[in-house]
Design a protein around this motif. Sequence first.
Motif, PDB file in Angstrom:
ATOM      1  N   MET A   4       0.822  -1.201   0.000  1.00  0.00           N
ATOM      2  CA  MET A   4       0.000   0.000   0.000  1.00  0.00           C
ATOM      3  C   MET A   4       0.860   1.256   0.000  1.00  0.00           C
ATOM      4  N   THR A   8      -3.136   5.157   0.810  1.00  0.00           N
ATOM      5  CA  THR A   8      -4.024   3.996   0.826  1.00  0.00           C
ATOM      6  C   THR A   8      -4.101   3.422   2.230  1.00  0.00           C
ATOM      7  N   ARG A  12      -7.428   2.801   4.456  1.00  0.00           N
ATOM      8  CA  ARG A  12      -7.713   1.400   4.822  1.00  0.00           C
ATOM      9  C   ARG A  12      -7.741   1.218   6.328  1.00  0.00           C
TER      10      ARG A  12
END
Length: 246
Positions: A4, A8, A12
Amino acid sequence: MKEMSWKTFVERKKTTDLVIIPSGAFEVYGPHLPLGTDTLVANKIAGLVAERVNAMIGPVLEAGESSELEDFPGTITISSESFKQYLWDTLRSLEKWGFKDFLFVNTHLGNVPIINQIAFEFQRTPGIRCAQIDYWRFIKAHCDGIIESGELAHAHASEAGTSVMMHLYPDLVDVSQWVNEPPKFNDLFPDVITYPPFSAFTNSGTIGNATIGTKEKGEALVNRSVDRIVQFLQESWYPAEAAVIR
């Protein structure tokens, strides 16, 4: 997490407080399986669980405390002190970014007591929870009707481990090299804890009958074990959310 971007990761992370940490070893695992078998399995099981419970996967602990197996070529061992410090620093970093629940998927016996020590200490922080899946011992409780060779099925690189690898990583299993090797060391005092090197038990790195491993057995063991881990998370740690981890 390692795949990631930081942006991100931020988005997340908003969806979960649960991080899974795979822990394995870099050591002999019979003549038919790769040196990284433990780590490969830990990482794959972590992924299968994470997909079902909305967890994130933290750094993989590639090598562990394998001094017992140092007689075998290729073995990499991390001292208990180094392993413990590395794991502690990893957990503190993950805590900094908001994780509260830590599940260790560990496939190496030598790591078990070190993780236990860390987990007890780490849980002194309010709101932190830890649990460990000692995977090769864990599946012993969930193998009825699957394995054939009794207790030795769960010995090193034997029926159970070989079957799991045949299911998860079939291209890495060399069946032309697998063996059926009973332990050569007969412990006359099993009630006394002693510390013989692993080479006292086996010449090949296998203890038991790897030749009766099958992909089908491995699939059944993996499915049953993953189901059980998910059940624990959903019914013990997150009962209110049932099948959806926040």
